[in-house]
Design an enzyme around this catalytic site. Structure first.
Site, PDB file in Angstrom:
ATOM      1  N   GLN A 116       0.838  -1.208   0.000  1.00  0.00           N
ATOM      2  CA  GLN A 116       0.000   0.000   0.000  1.00  0.00           C
ATOM      3  C   GLN A 116       0.870   1.254   0.000  1.00  0.00           C
ATOM      4  O   GLN A 116       1.087   1.856   1.045  1.00  0.00           O
ATOM      5  CB  GLN A 116      -0.886  -0.046   1.250  1.00  0.00           C
ATOM      6  N   PHE A 117       1.382   1.641  -1.158  1.00  0.00           N
ATOM      7  CA  PHE A 117       2.264   2.809  -1.223  1.00  0.00           C
ATOM      8  C   PHE A 117       1.548   4.086  -0.796  1.00  0.00           C
ATOM      9  O   PHE A 117       2.187   5.042  -0.355  1.00  0.00           O
ATOM     10  CB  PHE A 117       2.873   2.970  -2.624  1.00  0.00           C
ATOM     11  N   THR A 118       0.219   4.123  -0.885  1.00  0.00           N
ATOM     12  CA  THR A 118      -0.509   5.345  -0.535  1.00  0.00           C
ATOM     13  C   THR A 118      -0.432   5.664   0.953  1.00  0.00           C
ATOM     14  O   THR A 118      -0.792   6.766   1.352  1.00  0.00           O
ATOM     15  CB  THR A 118      -1.985   5.269  -0.979  1.00  0.00           C
TER      16      THR A 118
END
Length: 145
Positions: free
Chosen positions: A78-80
């Protein structure tokens, strides 16, 4: 590393209509990796999650870990989680590690959890995913290395 940990009764992740990871009771992990992360951070966070006492005993106290309860892990990259929303109206993701750095660390993180005896299901790195979970409690924590 930044990980959102959610105690769950069930969770799944779907990519293009196909379920690619699914668990019953255990932990849903949203995993973010930043530029400074190394194997050291990965090992620390994997150990912390495996032994984190967030499952209740017969008296309702959080005394058991996912290992103690025989729970499973659903791990989703989950890079966000490293989205910076302080300025403007569009998040800035500059703090998130580039895929060529993040993916090997994410895979290592999952391997470290498996080494501890946990069943680990995953999403698909870099894919658009639909994630479903039934949060138990709800219990949601944010861990950072």
């Amino acid at each position: 590393m930044r990980v959102v940990v959610q105690r769950t009764r069930e969770a799944s992740v779907t990519v293009a209509g196909e379920v690619v990871g699914q668990i019953d009771h255990g932990l849903m992990l949203l995993v973010g990796i930043t530029h400074e992360d190394t194997e050291k951070e990965v090992e620390f966070v994997a150990d912390k999650i495996a032994n984190l006492r967030i499952f209740e005993d017969e008296e309702g106290k959080m005394n058991f870990s996912v290992l103690d309860k025989g729970g499973q892990i659903l791990s989703v990259s989950q890079f966000t989680l490293y989205g910076d929303c302080r300025k403007g109206r569009r998040p800035n993701f500059m703090a998130a590690a580039r895929p060529e750095q993040a993916e090997p660390l994410y895979e290592l993180f999952n391997a470290k959890l498996r080494e501890k005896g946990l069943q680990v299901e995953t999403g698909r790195f870099g894919a658009m995913m639909d994630v479903r979970l039934l949060n138990d409690g709800p219990v949601t924590l944010i861990l950072e290395s």
